[in-house]
Design an enzyme around this catalytic site. Sequence first.
Site, PDB file in Angstrom:
ATOM      1  N   CYS A  47     -10.455  -5.223   0.608  1.00 11.42           N
ATOM      2  CA  CYS A  47     -11.581  -4.290   0.676  1.00 11.42           C
ATOM      3  C   CYS A  47     -12.446  -4.459  -0.579  1.00 11.42           C
ATOM      4  O   CYS A  47     -12.069  -5.152  -1.530  1.00 11.42           O
ATOM      5  CB  CYS A  47     -11.077  -2.853   0.809  1.00 11.42           C
ATOM      6  N   TYR A 101      -5.085  11.299   1.847  1.00  8.47           N
ATOM      7  CA  TYR A 101      -5.792  10.082   2.252  1.00  8.47           C
ATOM      8  C   TYR A 101      -6.345   9.239   1.117  1.00  8.47           C
ATOM      9  O   TYR A 101      -7.179   8.384   1.351  1.00  8.47           O
ATOM     10  CB  TYR A 101      -6.911  10.385   3.262  1.00  8.47           C
ATOM     11  N   GLU A 115      -3.127  -4.844  -3.038  1.00 11.53           N
ATOM     12  CA  GLU A 115      -3.638  -5.680  -4.125  1.00 11.53           C
ATOM     13  C   GLU A 115      -3.629  -4.896  -5.439  1.00 11.53           C
ATOM     14  O   GLU A 115      -3.239  -5.413  -6.486  1.00 11.53           O
ATOM     15  CB  GLU A 115      -5.064  -6.151  -3.809  1.00 11.53           C
ATOM     16  N   ASN A 168       0.831  -1.193   0.000  1.00 17.01           N
ATOM     17  CA  ASN A 168       0.000   0.000   0.000  1.00 17.01           C
ATOM     18  C   ASN A 168       0.876   1.256   0.000  1.00 17.01           C
ATOM     19  O   ASN A 168       1.962   1.288   0.574  1.00 17.01           O
ATOM     20  CB  ASN A 168      -1.003   0.006   1.157  1.00 17.01           C
TER      21      ASN A 168
HETATM   22 ZN   LIG Z   1      -8.188  -2.551  -0.947  1.00 12.59          ZN
END
Ligand SMILES: [Zn+2]
Length: 132
Positions: free
Chosen positions: A83, A46, A52, A40
Amino acid sequence: MSDLYQAALAAQKNAYCPYSKHPVGAALRTVSGKVFAGCNVETAHYIAIHAEASAIAAMITAGEREVAEIAIVGPYDGLCSPCGDCRQRIREFCDKMTVKVSVYAQDGKLLKTYTIDELLPDSFGPENLAGL
Ligand SMILES: [Zn+2]
């Protein structure tokens, strides 16, 4: 120990997450057998690139298009499942809805393996667009 877990763990170490302090690593294997990893990457406003999505971007950049399996490592021993946005991104590059998504604890313990169909049932994909 899974080579995808090892690749995801190595990528996780490079995560840039000063705001969430939630480093995640992901690694995928393509149908041609190549492995791509990602972590990430956050920004001060933000909006982040998740691990992924980062691994998928590396795959696409290399000219590959089809995921065979994917592994994810979160920053703790709890289940760090993808997510909703990442589920859709993974699904975009899965030819088969049986592609496995495995979530590992930091220490390499396999916590859970899903199929992409279990993560995103009745999903919308490229074949749902008119004319395809
Ligand atoms: Zn995600």
